[in-house]
Enzyme design. Sequence first.
Site, PDB file in Angstrom:
ATOM      1  N   ASP A  99      48.536  49.529  61.027  1.00 38.43           N
ATOM      2  CA  ASP A  99      48.899  48.314  60.295  1.00 38.43           C
ATOM      3  C   ASP A  99      50.405  48.355  60.061  1.00 38.43           C
ATOM      4  O   ASP A  99      50.891  49.114  59.218  1.00 38.43           O
ATOM      5  CB  ASP A  99      48.158  48.229  58.953  1.00 38.43           C
ATOM      6  N   LEU A 100      51.161  47.588  60.808  1.00 34.07           N
ATOM      7  CA  LEU A 100      52.609  47.678  60.834  1.00 34.07           C
ATOM      8  C   LEU A 100      53.223  47.582  59.439  1.00 34.07           C
ATOM      9  O   LEU A 100      53.028  46.596  58.727  1.00 34.07           O
ATOM     10  CB  LEU A 100      53.180  46.572  61.732  1.00 34.07           C
ATOM     11  N   ASP A 101      53.967  48.637  59.068  1.00 32.47           N
ATOM     12  CA  ASP A 101      54.699  48.711  57.805  1.00 32.47           C
ATOM     13  C   ASP A 101      53.797  48.555  56.582  1.00 32.47           C
ATOM     14  O   ASP A 101      54.246  48.112  55.524  1.00 32.47           O
ATOM     15  CB  ASP A 101      55.819  47.657  57.759  1.00 32.47           C
ATOM     16  N   GLU A 102      52.517  48.892  56.727  1.00 33.95           N
ATOM     17  CA  GLU A 102      51.591  48.753  55.599  1.00 33.95           C
ATOM     18  C   GLU A 102      50.855  50.058  55.291  1.00 33.95           C
ATOM     19  O   GLU A 102      49.824  50.050  54.632  1.00 33.95           O
ATOM     20  CB  GLU A 102      50.586  47.629  55.881  1.00 33.95           C
TER      21      GLU A 102
ATOM     22  N   LEU B 170      60.524  43.155  53.835  1.00 35.62           N
ATOM     23  CA  LEU B 170      59.332  42.835  54.622  1.00 35.62           C
ATOM     24  C   LEU B 170      58.204  42.383  53.703  1.00 35.62           C
ATOM     25  O   LEU B 170      57.992  42.972  52.646  1.00 35.62           O
ATOM     26  CB  LEU B 170      58.893  44.055  55.424  1.00 35.62           C
TER      27      LEU B 170
END
Length: 289
Positions: free
Chosen positions: A231-234, A201
């Site tokens: 914050d998606l995948d952050e 990702l």
Amino acid sequence: MTHPEYILTISCLDQRGIVHRVSGFLADHGCNIIDSAQFGDAQSKLFFMRVHFASEDVTVSDEVLRADFALLGASLNMDWELHDAAAKPRVLLMVSKIGHCLNDLLFRYKSGLLPVEIPAIVSNHTDFYQLAASYNIPFHHLPLAAGASEQAKLAQEARILEIVEHNQIDLVVLARYMQILSPSMCAALKGRAINIHHSFLPSFKGAKPYYQAHDRGVKLIGATAHFVTSDLDEGPIIEQGVERVDHSMGPETLTAIGRDIESVVLARAVKWFTEHRILLNGHKTVIFN
């Protein structure tokens, strides 16, 4: 005689004398330090500390220890937590249709390698209800149809939060749970929800990322465990792992290697959380190994 053991975690603005005051407090309250680690961040100007100690004075109760340390914590404007080292954190596992991380965590739990209690498993599919039953763990099937409305998603999340509250969950683990959590859900689980994803990702999004990676001839694959945020995948990174691959490996081999890395990385992150080794430092983490 066995003395009760505790783990104390601290974060506050860095200043002179913190270690002296904390160690002095513990000595004055009949406590013996077993191990200790600290870190001062020059950028954030914050100080972090983890102390594992035994309370050897039987006249100092748990209540007194906590009440007295609260005074010290307030004087230094600390964020602090005091944990019973013998207590096993209660973990909720969430999964969709890919089960390698779930299976790995359950095996580690059953074999005593992961000192937790797992009172429930939640899934939006039924694929792993028999696996849950084999470990005698209640399985909650909370379906969510493709293209479900926002109202339906929030209703499903409300049910998840009910399970979290009812079971007094300390940590939620998204063991390949393939639904995006709402901002309100992320806020409700702030600092106590961990996710795992492959480290492609954002390069390879969508279905079959390892097949996409194979088509691009990648040389390294990996995985990242992080706290869940809106914050998606952050979210703040807890642990990462990588493995070198080459042209001779097909996409199935890459997928198998990737799943092994995901399982190991997630297990490390969960274990560190349950041992109170992770402290948040803004968008980063401090890990006391």
